[in-house]
Design an enzyme around this catalytic site. Structure first.
Site, PDB file in Angstrom:
ATOM      1  N   ILE A   1      -5.965  -9.991   1.759  1.00 24.04           N
ATOM      2  CA  ILE A   1      -5.751 -10.224   3.296  1.00 24.04           C
ATOM      3  C   ILE A   1      -4.719  -9.320   3.933  1.00 24.04           C
ATOM      4  O   ILE A   1      -3.589  -9.693   3.539  1.00 24.04           O
ATOM      5  CB  ILE A   1      -5.491 -11.699   3.524  1.00 24.04           C
ATOM      6  CG1 ILE A   1      -6.924 -12.527   3.122  1.00 24.04           C
ATOM      7  CG2 ILE A   1      -5.416 -12.161   4.811  1.00 24.04           C
ATOM      8  CD1 ILE A   1      -6.778 -14.230   2.958  1.00 24.04           C
TER       9      ILE A   1
ATOM     10  N   HIS B   1     -12.873  -3.154   4.802  1.00 28.35           N
ATOM     11  CA  HIS B   1     -11.460  -3.049   5.477  1.00 28.35           C
ATOM     12  C   HIS B   1     -11.307  -3.207   7.017  1.00 28.35           C
ATOM     13  O   HIS B   1     -12.568  -2.533   7.807  1.00 28.35           O
ATOM     14  CB  HIS B   1     -10.861  -1.866   4.746  1.00 28.35           C
ATOM     15  CG  HIS B   1     -10.185  -2.070   3.454  1.00 28.35           C
ATOM     16  ND1 HIS B   1     -11.133  -1.163   2.609  1.00 28.35           N
ATOM     17  CD2 HIS B   1      -9.687  -2.870   2.796  1.00 28.35           C
ATOM     18  CE1 HIS B   1     -10.657  -1.655   1.346  1.00 28.35           C
ATOM     19  NE2 HIS B   1      -9.828  -2.533   1.347  1.00 28.35           N
ATOM     20  N   GLY B   2     -10.426  -3.752   7.307  1.00 32.13           N
ATOM     21  CA  GLY B   2     -10.126  -3.530   8.952  1.00 32.13           C
ATOM     22  C   GLY B   2     -10.539  -4.874   9.588  1.00 32.13           C
ATOM     23  O   GLY B   2     -11.150  -5.892   9.326  1.00 32.13           O
TER      24      GLY B   2
ATOM     25  N   ASP C   1      -7.538   2.723  -7.783  1.00 31.06           N
ATOM     26  CA  ASP C   1      -8.754   2.734  -6.894  1.00 31.06           C
ATOM     27  C   ASP C   1      -9.439   4.365  -7.389  1.00 31.06           C
ATOM     28  O   ASP C   1      -9.188   5.078  -6.488  1.00 31.06           O
ATOM     29  CB  ASP C   1      -8.235   2.523  -5.460  1.00 31.06           C
ATOM     30  CG  ASP C   1      -9.647   2.643  -4.629  1.00 31.06           C
ATOM     31  OD1 ASP C   1     -10.772   2.769  -5.290  1.00 31.06           O
ATOM     32  OD2 ASP C   1      -9.461   2.233  -3.479  1.00 31.06           O
TER      33      ASP C   1
ATOM     34  N   SER D   1      -5.496  -7.485   7.440  1.00 28.84           N
ATOM     35  CA  SER D   1      -5.809  -7.535   8.846  1.00 28.84           C
ATOM     36  C   SER D   1      -5.517  -8.827   9.559  1.00 28.84           C
ATOM     37  O   SER D   1      -5.006  -8.741  10.708  1.00 28.84           O
ATOM     38  CB  SER D   1      -7.283  -7.302   9.242  1.00 28.84           C
ATOM     39  OG  SER D   1      -7.561  -5.918   8.634  1.00 28.84           O
TER      40      SER D   1
ATOM     41  N   ASP E   1      -1.351  -1.843  -4.013  1.00 28.03           N
ATOM     42  CA  ASP E   1      -2.600  -1.891  -3.430  1.00 28.03           C
ATOM     43  C   ASP E   1      -3.360  -0.351  -3.282  1.00 28.03           C
ATOM     44  O   ASP E   1      -2.735   0.289  -2.691  1.00 28.03           O
ATOM     45  CB  ASP E   1      -2.625  -2.606  -2.034  1.00 28.03           C
ATOM     46  CG  ASP E   1      -3.859  -3.186  -1.354  1.00 28.03           C
ATOM     47  OD1 ASP E   1      -4.855  -3.107  -2.048  1.00 28.03           O
ATOM     48  OD2 ASP E   1      -4.185  -3.170  -0.130  1.00 28.03           O
ATOM     49  N   HIS E   2      -4.382  -0.306  -3.809  1.00 28.21           N
ATOM     50  CA  HIS E   2      -5.140   1.019  -3.644  1.00 28.21           C
ATOM     51  C   HIS E   2      -4.435   2.506  -4.128  1.00 28.21           C
ATOM     52  O   HIS E   2      -4.396   3.318  -3.247  1.00 28.21           O
ATOM     53  CB  HIS E   2      -5.423   1.146  -2.028  1.00 28.21           C
ATOM     54  CG  HIS E   2      -6.566   0.285  -1.604  1.00 28.21           C
ATOM     55  ND1 HIS E   2      -7.981   0.342  -2.274  1.00 28.21           N
ATOM     56  CD2 HIS E   2      -6.663  -0.956  -1.040  1.00 28.21           C
ATOM     57  CE1 HIS E   2      -8.740  -0.650  -1.562  1.00 28.21           C
ATOM     58  NE2 HIS E   2      -7.885  -1.436  -0.917  1.00 28.21           N
TER      59      HIS E   2
ATOM     60  N   GLY F   1     -10.970  -6.700   1.492  1.00 27.58           N
ATOM     61  CA  GLY F   1     -11.701  -6.664   2.976  1.00 27.58           C
ATOM     62  C   GLY F   1     -11.950  -8.147   3.402  1.00 27.58           C
ATOM     63  O   GLY F   1     -13.161  -8.172   3.940  1.00 27.58           O
TER      64      GLY F   1
ATOM     65  N   SER G   1       0.952  -1.210   0.024  1.00 25.16           N
ATOM     66  CA  SER G   1       0.039   0.086   0.156  1.00 25.16           C
ATOM     67  C   SER G   1       0.702   1.227  -0.031  1.00 25.16           C
ATOM     68  O   SER G   1       2.163   1.239   0.033  1.00 25.16           O
ATOM     69  CB  SER G   1      -0.766  -0.047   1.243  1.00 25.16           C
ATOM     70  OG  SER G   1      -0.072   0.196   2.342  1.00 25.16           O
TER      71      SER G   1
HETATM   72  P1  13P Z   1      -8.725  -6.866   5.301  1.00 19.98           P
HETATM   73  O1  13P Z   1      -8.523  -5.532   5.983  1.00 19.98           O
HETATM   74  O2  13P Z   1      -9.975  -7.454   5.467  1.00 19.98           O
HETATM   75  O3  13P Z   1      -7.472  -7.575   5.417  1.00 19.98           O
HETATM   76  O4  13P Z   1      -8.536  -6.225   3.832  1.00 19.98           O
HETATM   77  C1  13P Z   1      -7.200  -5.943   3.357  1.00 19.98           C
HETATM   78  C2  13P Z   1      -7.579  -5.226   1.728  1.00 19.98           C
HETATM   79  O5  13P Z   1      -8.491  -5.261   1.050  1.00 19.98           O
HETATM   80  C3  13P Z   1      -6.425  -4.766   1.410  1.00 19.98           C
HETATM   81  O6  13P Z   1      -6.576  -4.210   0.020  1.00 19.98           O
HETATM   82  O1  G3H Z   2      -6.744  -2.125   2.198  1.00 17.75           O
HETATM   83  C1  G3H Z   2      -6.129  -1.570   2.974  1.00 17.75           C
HETATM   84  C2  G3H Z   2      -5.021  -2.326   3.610  1.00 17.75           C
HETATM   85  O2  G3H Z   2      -5.103  -3.202   4.679  1.00 17.75           O
HETATM   86  C3  G3H Z   2      -3.504  -1.701   3.762  1.00 17.75           C
HETATM   87  O3  G3H Z   2      -3.684  -0.837   4.758  1.00 17.75           O
HETATM   88  O4  G3H Z   2      -3.167   1.505   3.899  1.00 17.75           O
HETATM   89  O5  G3H Z   2      -2.809   0.906   6.498  1.00 17.75           O
HETATM   90  O6  G3H Z   2      -1.240  -0.208   4.661  1.00 17.75           O
HETATM   91  P1  G3H Z   2      -2.738   0.286   5.055  1.00 17.75           P
HETATM   92 ZN    ZN Z   3      -8.289  -3.334  -0.220  1.00 19.64          ZN
END
Ligand code: 13P
Ligand code: G3H
Ligand code: ZN
Length: 311
Positions: A257, A180-181, A104, A259, A82-83, A214, A50
């Site tokens: 995945i 998420h989370g 995103d 969290s 990611d994102h 998520g 991320s």
């Molecule tokens: P979680 O918070 O459910 O692990 O999701 C992670 C995620 O979507 C990262 O892009």
């Molecule tokens: O979707 C988000 C991921 O869990 C990444 O989390 O932006 O805190 O690194 P972060």
């Molecule tokens: Zn995500």
């Protein structure tokens, strides 16, 4: 083997009725825990980074850690942003060795999302990199963006065909009720995912790889360990694994995945430090966190994703 894109992984996963785990990486122990599990189980893997991870650990360190994992483990690995929030971060990751990026644009209007995603796709494809787009909004926190449950919105199936056609994306993240989370549902609330929406989307874009964000299941075993060792995670609730298994058998080819890894690592570190207050060698607690990460990833690969033996 060098880093690969997700193209071949998704083709095989779609056909084979399983999914590839996309695990977030932030430091060496997390990279090692994930890749050792996947290496031993001969599972293809997506390691994702991320903006927050790049800020924390530095782009180059993360790329080099993943390159080290490739040397140590004989499995296909894709390195994914990611994102990605804008064109610039996507370009920086594409130029910096990633094989896949997510743009995103889900917080923008449909047309703005299309334009932004299309711009990233054009650049990425010219460099041999694949792109994940997103339609619909998940609740929860990503980096500094917090989306409340009230503002989250399911993906509209009637938009997906036009989005995929106009942007040229390689995969699509959708919102069907995951978030998420670690707090995905309220206590007493029945966890539910909108598989009917997923089905409708699949009908409109058959064969196209879908991504589920998520998707942590929030192991109550680790929540309990954290609670018993001075943490405060009461009411943490994840996605039931039965639902993730169902998703993995469907058009969903990538399951995100993060969290679950955070919980595993934190449970290990807290347990060691609480039970052995005299410890001050970081290796003594980080190795327990790393082992927990490895155990969680092995469990996901074998019992949820079904990607073992597919490398
Ligand atoms: P979680 O918070 O459910 O692990 O999701 C992670 C995620 O979507 C990262 O892009
Ligand atoms: O979707 C988000 C991921 O869990 C990444 O989390 O932006 O805190 O690194 P972060
Ligand atoms: Zn995500």
């Amino acid at each position: 083997m060098g880093l690969v894109t997700t193209t071949d992984m998704f083709k095989k996963a779609y056909k084979g009725g399983y999914a590839i785990g996309a695990f977030n990486v932030n430091n060496m122990e997390i990279v090692q825990g994930i890749t050792e599990a996947a290496g031993e189980l001969k599972s293809p893997l997506i390691l994702q980074v991320s903006a927050g991870a790049r800020k924390y650990a530095n782009h180059t360190y993360l790329v080099k850690l993943v390159e080290a994992a490739l040397i140590e483990n004989d499995i296909p690995i894709a390195l994914h942003l990611d994102h990605g929030a804008d064109f610039e971060i996507c370009k920086s990751c594409i130029d910096g060795g990633f094989t896949s990026v997510m743009i995103d644009g889900s917080h923008h209007s449909f047309n703005d999302n299309v334009e932004l995603t299309k711009k990233v796709v054009e650049y990425a494809h010219s460099k041999g990199v694949v792109v994940e787009g997103e339609l619909g909004q998940l609740a929860g926190i990503e980096d500094d963006v917090k989306v409340s449950a009230a503002d989250a919105s399911y993906t509209r199936p009637e938009e997906v065909e036009e989005f995929v056609d106009r942007t040229g994306v390689d995969s699509l993240a959708i919102a069907i009720g995951t978030s998420h989370g670690a707090f995905k549902f309220k206590p007493g609330q029945k966890p539910q995912l909108r598989f009917d929406i997923l089905e409708e989307i699949t009908k409109r874009i058959p064969g196209f790889p879908i991504v589920l964000h998520g998707a942590s299941s929030v192991s109550q075993d680790y929540v309990k360990i954290i609670q018993e060792n001075g943490g405060n995670l009461a009411d943490a609730i994840g996605i039931p694994e039965d639902m993730l298994r169902q998703a993995a058998r469907s058009a969903v080819c990538k399951i995100n995945i993060d969290s679950d890894l955070r919980l595993a690592m934190t449970a290990g570190v807290r347990q060691v430090l609480t039970q052995n207050p005299a410890i001050f060698d970081p290796r003594d607690y980080l190795k327990v966190g790393r082992q927990n990460v490895k155990d969680v990833v092995a469990h996901k690969i074998v019992d949820v994703l079904g990607s073992n033996g597919k490398a």
